[in-house]
Scaffold this motif. Structure first.
Motif, PDB file in Angstrom:
ATOM      1  N   THR A  61      -4.286   2.152  -1.886  1.00 35.14           N
ATOM      2  CA  THR A  61      -2.902   2.507  -1.588  1.00 35.14           C
ATOM      3  C   THR A  61      -2.844   3.943  -1.063  1.00 35.14           C
ATOM      4  O   THR A  61      -3.854   4.656  -1.026  1.00 35.14           O
ATOM      5  N   LYS A  62      -1.658   4.365  -0.692  1.00 36.63           N
ATOM      6  CA  LYS A  62      -1.483   5.737  -0.206  1.00 36.63           C
ATOM      7  C   LYS A  62      -1.866   6.742  -1.277  1.00 36.63           C
ATOM      8  O   LYS A  62      -2.385   7.825  -0.985  1.00 36.63           O
ATOM      9  N   SER A  63      -1.655   6.367  -2.542  1.00 39.21           N
ATOM     10  CA  SER A  63      -2.020   7.252  -3.667  1.00 39.21           C
ATOM     11  C   SER A  63      -3.480   7.074  -4.071  1.00 39.21           C
ATOM     12  O   SER A  63      -3.897   7.625  -5.089  1.00 39.21           O
ATOM     13  N   ARG A  64      -4.237   6.269  -3.311  1.00 43.33           N
ATOM     14  CA  ARG A  64      -5.674   5.994  -3.512  1.00 43.33           C
ATOM     15  C   ARG A  64      -5.945   5.138  -4.744  1.00 43.33           C
ATOM     16  O   ARG A  64      -7.060   5.103  -5.267  1.00 43.33           O
ATOM     17  N   ARG A  65      -4.952   4.403  -5.198  1.00 41.08           N
ATOM     18  CA  ARG A  65      -5.183   3.395  -6.231  1.00 41.08           C
ATOM     19  C   ARG A  65      -5.776   2.167  -5.551  1.00 41.08           C
ATOM     20  O   ARG A  65      -5.260   1.721  -4.530  1.00 41.08           O
ATOM     21  N   THR A  66      -6.833   1.643  -6.112  1.00 44.03           N
ATOM     22  CA  THR A  66      -7.511   0.527  -5.452  1.00 44.03           C
ATOM     23  C   THR A  66      -6.908  -0.817  -5.889  1.00 44.03           C
ATOM     24  O   THR A  66      -6.458  -0.972  -7.029  1.00 44.03           O
ATOM     25  N   LEU A  91      -8.909   1.496   3.051  1.00 50.07           N
ATOM     26  CA  LEU A  91     -10.020   0.922   2.295  1.00 50.07           C
ATOM     27  C   LEU A  91     -10.385   1.800   1.114  1.00 50.07           C
ATOM     28  O   LEU A  91     -10.287   3.026   1.187  1.00 50.07           O
ATOM     29  N   ALA A  92     -10.814   1.160   0.010  1.00 49.36           N
ATOM     30  CA  ALA A  92     -11.354   1.911  -1.112  1.00 49.36           C
ATOM     31  C   ALA A  92     -12.640   2.608  -0.672  1.00 49.36           C
ATOM     32  O   ALA A  92     -13.304   2.187   0.277  1.00 49.36           O
ATOM     33  N   GLU A 145     -15.589   2.703  -1.747  1.00 51.14           N
ATOM     34  CA  GLU A 145     -16.825   1.909  -1.713  1.00 51.14           C
ATOM     35  C   GLU A 145     -16.871   0.940  -0.543  1.00 51.14           C
ATOM     36  O   GLU A 145     -17.901   0.327  -0.286  1.00 51.14           O
ATOM     37  N   GLU A 146     -15.739   0.808   0.184  1.00 55.09           N
ATOM     38  CA  GLU A 146     -15.684  -0.112   1.319  1.00 55.09           C
ATOM     39  C   GLU A 146     -15.738   0.610   2.665  1.00 55.09           C
ATOM     40  O   GLU A 146     -15.541  -0.004   3.711  1.00 55.09           O
ATOM     41  N   PHE A 147     -15.975   1.923   2.652  1.00 57.25           N
ATOM     42  CA  PHE A 147     -15.911   2.697   3.900  1.00 57.25           C
ATOM     43  C   PHE A 147     -16.890   2.194   4.958  1.00 57.25           C
ATOM     44  O   PHE A 147     -16.660   2.337   6.157  1.00 57.25           O
ATOM     45  N   SER A 148     -17.986   1.602   4.527  1.00 58.64           N
ATOM     46  CA  SER A 148     -18.982   1.126   5.498  1.00 58.64           C
ATOM     47  C   SER A 148     -18.422   0.018   6.378  1.00 58.64           C
ATOM     48  O   SER A 148     -18.962  -0.259   7.457  1.00 58.64           O
ATOM     49  N   PHE A 149     -17.325  -0.619   5.932  1.00 57.08           N
ATOM     50  CA  PHE A 149     -16.728  -1.692   6.731  1.00 57.08           C
ATOM     51  C   PHE A 149     -16.263  -1.173   8.084  1.00 57.08           C
ATOM     52  O   PHE A 149     -16.278  -1.902   9.070  1.00 57.08           O
ATOM     53  N   LYS A 150     -15.851   0.107   8.153  1.00 54.02           N
ATOM     54  CA  LYS A 150     -15.366   0.694   9.405  1.00 54.02           C
ATOM     55  C   LYS A 150     -16.425   0.595  10.501  1.00 54.02           C
ATOM     56  O   LYS A 150     -16.115   0.411  11.675  1.00 54.02           O
ATOM     57  N   GLY A 151     -17.692   0.686  10.116  1.00 52.77           N
ATOM     58  CA  GLY A 151     -18.765   0.615  11.110  1.00 52.77           C
ATOM     59  C   GLY A 151     -19.510  -0.696  11.073  1.00 52.77           C
ATOM     60  O   GLY A 151     -19.254  -1.618  11.848  1.00 52.77           O
ATOM     61  N   SER A 152     -20.433  -0.799  10.125  1.00 58.92           N
ATOM     62  CA  SER A 152     -21.299  -1.970  10.060  1.00 58.92           C
ATOM     63  C   SER A 152     -20.526  -3.240   9.757  1.00 58.92           C
ATOM     64  O   SER A 152     -20.880  -4.324  10.222  1.00 58.92           O
ATOM     65  N   LEU A 192       0.807  -1.221   0.000  1.00 60.75           N
ATOM     66  CA  LEU A 192       0.000   0.000   0.000  1.00 60.75           C
ATOM     67  C   LEU A 192       0.841   1.274   0.000  1.00 60.75           C
ATOM     68  O   LEU A 192       0.297   2.369  -0.171  1.00 60.75           O
ATOM     69  N   GLY A 193       2.156   1.142   0.209  1.00 62.70           N
ATOM     70  CA  GLY A 193       3.035   2.305   0.108  1.00 62.70           C
ATOM     71  C   GLY A 193       3.059   3.200   1.333  1.00 62.70           C
ATOM     72  O   GLY A 193       3.368   4.387   1.222  1.00 62.70           O
ATOM     73  N   TYR A 194       2.756   2.648   2.502  1.00 60.49           N
ATOM     74  CA  TYR A 194       2.752   3.431   3.741  1.00 60.49           C
ATOM     75  C   TYR A 194       3.994   3.104   4.580  1.00 60.49           C
ATOM     76  O   TYR A 194       4.656   2.075   4.384  1.00 60.49           O
TER      77      TYR A 194
END
Length: 465
Positions: free
Chosen positions: A201-206, A171-172, A174-181, A155-157
Motif C-alpha cells: 500500500t501507499k503506507s508500505r503495508r503488504t 510491490l512489496a 521482496e517482489e522488486f525483482s518482478f520489475k525486471g526479470s 492500496l490508498g493511491y
C-alpha cells in the motif's frame, strides 16, 4: 482506460496533426500504417490520397478562393474533433467540389470512428471501474499506464500518483525483482495465472494477492502492453493460517493425550507385572507347606507360566513403544531364565535363538509366550536326560502378514512316535494345542530330526480397542 483505447487515441492524434498540416498547405507529411491494418489505417490512407489531391490543387486554384478556405476550416474543425462542419458542394461539380466531397466523406468516417472509440472507451472503463479485483496495465518497460478504482482504493493511491511510475511502486520489497526479470519471464511465457505475491500500500503495508498477468501483442508479435489482475487474498490467508494453527493445536493436544495414555498404560503394565509377581510369590509360599513333590511341581510350573506373562508386562513397561514386544529380547530373557531356574547355573544347555526383527503385540505375545514356555519346560524336564550337551532351538520366520512360522525343539531322545501328541492327558500339551488354536494356527511334529521338534504356524492377532 484500456490499452486498445489508448492506442486508438494516439493514432487519432496523428490524424488530427495530419489535418492541421493539410490546413496549413503542408502536404508532404506522412503517417506510417499500423501493424493491425484496421479501419483507422483505411482513413489514413484516404486522407493521404486527399493530401495528394490538395497538393496538386495548389497549382490550379488561388489560395484566396473562398472554397479552399472553407475546406481548410473544415480540416481545422476535424482536427479539434468537431465533425459538424461540411464543405458546400457547388452545382458545377468541378475538381474543387470533388475535394470537398472527399473531405465531407472522410469527416463522416472520422466522426463514426471517433464515436465508436468513445463508446468503446466508456464501455471498457465502466467494466474496469466496476471490477472488484485490482487491475493495472503496464508497458513493456514495466511502467504503469492504467489502473482501476479497486486498486486505488485497496492500496490508498490516487490515479495521478501511479500513472507513469514503475510497477515496483506497488510491490512489496521482496517482489522488486518482478520489475525486471519477472516482466521478462511473463513476456516470454505470455501469461501467468494465480501467482501468489505481495503488493504494498501507499503506507508500505503488504497485502497478499493472487496475481495473473497476460501479454497483449499485435498481429506481428510486438508487445503492446501487459494486463495485470490481482485479487486480495488477505482473508483467505488468514483462514489458512487459522486452520494451520488449529491443526497444530489439535496435533499437540492429540500428542499430549497419547503421551498421557502411554504413561497410564505403562503404569497399568507395571501394576499387572507386580500383581503377577505377588501371585507367584503366594504360590511359592503355599508350596512350601506341601510335602508331595508332584503337587509342588504343579505349583512350580504354574509359577513359570505366570512369569512368562509377567515378563511381557515388564518389557512393555520399560519400552518406548508400548504396542509391540521385541520378541527376540523377550525369548532371550524367558528361556534363559527357565534354563537357569530348572537346570541351575552350570547346566550344559545351549540356546540357539533365531528371531530376527520380530515385534508382536500383546494379544499375540502372551499366548505365544505361554506356548513356548510349555514346550521349553517339557524339554528341560524330559528332553536332556543322559546327554552331555542339550540344545534348545527356537526359530521364528516372518511370512506375509499376519502369518509366521515357529520352529522349536530340542536334541533329546524325544518321545515315541506311537504317542499321539494331539490326544494326551498331559496338561502341558493340552495347553499348547489350545494356545495354537487361539493364535489361529496349526501344529505339526517334525519327526525328521532327532529329539522333539514342532513346526507351528500362527498369526498375529489384531488388537481390539
Amino acid at each position: 482506460m484500456s490499452v486498445v483505447t489508448i492506442l486508438k487515441d494516439t493514432r487519432l492524434a496523428e490524424i488530427n496533426n495530419l489535418l492541421v498540416e493539410y490546413a496549413n498547405a503542408n502536404f508532404d507529411i506522412k503517417i506510417e500504417p499500423s501493424d493491425n491494418e484496421d479501419q483507422i489505417d483505411v482513413i489514413i490512407y484516404g486522407l493521404q490520397m486527399l493530401g495528394e489531391e490538395l497538393k496538386r490543387g495548389t497549382f490550379e486554384i488561388s489560395d484566396t478562393d473562398a472554397r479552399l478556405e472553407e475546406i481548410q476550416q473544415a480540416l481545422f474543425s476535424f482536427a479539434k474533433l468537431d465533425f459538424s462542419r461540411n464543405v458546400k458542394i457547388s452545382s458545377d461539380l468541378n475538381s474543387l467540389d470533388a475535394l470537398a466531397l472527399t473531405v465531407n466523406m472522410h469527416g463522416e468516417e472520422l466522426k463514426s470512428i471517433y464515436e465508436q472509440i468513445e463508446r468503446s472507451k466508456a464501455y471498457t472503463e465502466n467494466i474496469i471501474t466496476s471490477m472488484l479485483d485490482m487491475l493495472l496495465v503496464i508497458n513493456p518497460e514495466g511502467n504503469i499506464i492504467t489502473v482501476n478504482q479497486a486498486l486505488l482504493d485497496t492500496l490508498g493511491y490516487k490515479e495521478q500518483e501511479l500513472i507513469g511510475k514503475p510497477v515496483s511502486v506497488i510491490l512489496a520489497k521482496e517482489e522488486f525483482s518482478f520489475k525486471g526479470s519477472g516482466i521478462e519471464e511473463l513476456i516470454k511465457k505470455g501469461r501467468i495465472i494465480n501467482l501468489e505475491m505481495r503488493y504494498a500500500t501507499k503506507s508500505r503495508r503488504t497485502i497478499p494477492v493472487s496475481f495473473s498477468g497476460s501479454v497483449m501483442k499485435s498481429k506481428t508479435g510486438k508487445v503492446d502492453g501487459i494486463v495485470c489482475v490481482a485479487q486480495d487474498i488477505t482473508i483467505r490467508k488468514e483462514i489458512e493460517e487459522e486452520r494451520i494453527k488449529s491443526a497444530k493445536a489439535e496435533r499437540d493436544a492429540e500428542k499430549k493425550r497419547a503421551e498421557q495414555t502411554s504413561v497410564l498404560l505403562r503404569e497399568i503394565h507395571h501394576r499387572v507385572k507386580n500383581n503377577l509377581q505377588i501371585i507367584t510369590s503366594l504360590l511359592s509360599l503355599q508350596s512350601s507347606f506341601i510335602d508331595d513333590e508332584k503337587t509342588k511341581a504343579l505349583f512350580r510350573y504354574s509359577q513359570y507360566r505366570i512369569n512368562s506373562m509377567a515378563l511381557i508386562h515388564e518389557m512393555l513397561y520399560q519400552t518406548k513403544d508400548i504396542s509391540k514386544i521385541n520378541y527376540h529380547d523377550y525369548l532371550q530373557k524367558l528361556v534363559s531364565g527357565l534354563i537357569t531356574t530348572m537346570k541351575g547355573g552350570e547346566n550344559g544347555v545351549k540356546l540357539e535363538l533365531d528371531v530376527q526383527d520380530i515385534h508382536l503385540n500383546i494379544d499375540t505375545s502372551i499366548p505365544l509366550g505361554l506356548m513356548i514356555n510349555e514346550i521349553v519346560t517339557n524339554s528341560l524336564k524330559y528332553g536332556f536326560k543322559d546327554i552331555e550337551e542339550g540344545i534348545l532351538t527356537i526359530h521364528i520366520e516372518k511370512l506375509k502378514y499376519p502369518n509366521f512360522i515357529l520352529r522349536i525343539g530340542d536334541n533329546g531322545p524325544g518321545f515315541s512316535s506311537k504317542i499321539n501328541f494331539r490326544n494326551t492327558n498331559s496338561l502341558g500339551l493340552k495347553l499348547i494345542h489350545k494356545l495354537v488354536i487361539q493364535l489361529r494356527g496349526n501344529i505339526e511334529k517334525d519327526n525328521s530330526r532327532r529329539g522333539t521338534h514342532y513346526i507351528i504356524s500362527f498369526q498375529e492377532i489384531e488388537q481390539t480397542s
